[in-house]
Design an enzyme around this catalytic site. Structure first.
Site, PDB file in Angstrom:
ATOM      1  N   HIS A 110       0.804  -1.624   0.282  1.00 58.40           N
ATOM      2  CA  HIS A 110      -0.319  -0.423  -0.131  1.00 58.40           C
ATOM      3  C   HIS A 110       0.839   1.526   0.078  1.00 58.40           C
ATOM      4  CE1 HIS A 110      -3.761  -2.795   1.068  1.00 58.40           C
ATOM      5  NE2 HIS A 110      -4.394  -1.243   0.415  1.00 58.40           N
ATOM      6  N   ARG A 150      -0.433   2.537   7.199  1.00 54.73           N
ATOM      7  CA  ARG A 150      -1.106   1.515   7.865  1.00 54.73           C
ATOM      8  C   ARG A 150       0.073   1.854   9.217  1.00 54.73           C
ATOM      9  NH1 ARG A 150      -3.878  -1.338   4.488  1.00 54.73           N
ATOM     10  NH2 ARG A 150      -2.710  -2.671   4.278  1.00 54.73           N
ATOM     11  N   ASP A 186       8.357  -1.121   7.645  1.00 57.60           N
ATOM     12  CA  ASP A 186       7.975  -1.603   6.208  1.00 57.60           C
ATOM     13  C   ASP A 186       7.112  -0.143   5.296  1.00 57.60           C
ATOM     14  OD1 ASP A 186       7.908  -4.257   7.296  1.00 57.60           O
ATOM     15  OD2 ASP A 186       5.960  -4.046   7.944  1.00 57.60           O
ATOM     16  N   HIS A 227       0.867  -2.858   9.409  1.00 57.49           N
ATOM     17  CA  HIS A 227       2.716  -2.649   8.634  1.00 57.49           C
ATOM     18  C   HIS A 227       3.325  -2.355  10.028  1.00 57.49           C
ATOM     19  CE1 HIS A 227       2.955  -4.074   4.664  1.00 57.49           C
ATOM     20  NE2 HIS A 227       1.847  -3.262   4.905  1.00 57.49           N
TER      21      HIS A 227
END
Length: 289
Positions: free
Chosen positions: A186, A219, A229, A225
């Site tokens: 994403h 995220r 990340d 996440h």
């Protein structure tokens, strides 16, 4: 808006908390199943009878994120402790406007990101009004997915919510838990699209990239996440867009999308919800941690 505590004592408490069951180290596992988070783009959404979009780059010309990115933080390292601290601290966002923004940011793809840029653009753009832009984003999305998938399969990093009951902003599912975490697909998509949009509308580059940063940070707020990340996603997306800009086909489509977007913006469109824009502005002014 609620802010997670940043005082030294509170931070030490989080850092010294018992490790979550999901370790961030590279785990020896059998061959991974097919990637579940890759986009499904087998048809042109604006012309279903047309063949689906193709990636701009080949396996040979695409940059290798496995080579470019460092490995994810290993277990019991300072970096892993910082990731765990960020996950624990951002659970305090549950029920706040920033949590609501993170929930909305779960949507991905060109149409979703175009809606996310509405406050920056000053109007909402329906994807049918910018077909050349949508095809550009859809084709680039395939390159983004392939690049991140290579790294995800290499490192097989577990997501932060695996093995604990901490709140996340989406419904827990085996599919999500079984998809790998490093780097964030994403966040890669959001940052790559932000760079592409900044190229198309350079006078709005700063707010476009601010919104793309928020999209990636969502995220972490969402709890799906680790912070590293998302940081890796920005590096990887930047490398990918740099290579895309050297591709003649991508540059040709970029110019068509530029004209497409200019026409649509000149024609005007519905104004974005002021409450949504205020929420995004507040998030941009507030540190994540």
């Amino acid at each position: 808006m609620l802010r997670p505590p940043v005082r030294l004592a509170a931070l030490l408490t989080v850092l010294l908390a018992p490790p979550l069951a999901a370790q961030t180290q590279t785990l020896p596992q059998p061959a991974p199943p097919p990637e579940k988070s890759a986009p499904s783009l087998d048809k042109d959404k604006l012309n279903p009878s047309a063949p689906g979009p193709k990636a701009y780059l080949t396996e040979e010309t695409a940059p290798s994120l496995v080579a470019i990115l460092p490995p994810p933080p290993g277990g019991h390292s300072v970096a892993e402790a910082a990731d765990r601290a960020a996950f624990n601290a951002t659970r305090a966002y549950q029920g706040t406007p920033r949590w609501a923004l993170a929930t909305d940011d779960v949507a991905e793809g060109g149409a979703a990101l175009l809606e996310d840029y509405a406050c920056v653009l000053g109007q909402r753009l329906d994807q049918t009004r910018v077909p050349d832009l949508m095809r550009l984003l859809d084709r680039a999305r395939l390159d983004i997915a392939r690049a991140t998938r290579e790294a995800k399969r290499r490192y097989r990093r577990l997501r932060p919510f695996v093995g604990n009951e901490a709140p996340i902003c989406v419904v827990r599912s085996p599919e999500l838990a079984d998809s790998y975490s490093y780097p964030s697909g994403h966040a890669s998509q959001g940052w790559a699209y932000g760079l592409i949009m900044a190229n198309l509308i350079p006078e709005k580059a700063t707010p476009l990239l601010v919104r793309s940063r928020l999209y990636g940070e969502s995220r972490v707020v969402c709890g799906v996440h680790w912070l590293s990340d998302v940081v890796a996603a920005r590096t990887g997306a930047s490398a990918l867009v740099a290579v895309l800009l050297a591709d003649a086909g991508f540059r040709a489509d970029l110019e068509r999308a530029r004209a497409d977007l200019k026409r649509a913006l000149s024609a005007g469109g519905p104004k974005p919800d002021p409450a949504i824009c205020a929420r995004e502005d507040a998030a941009a002014r507030q540190p994540l941690l």
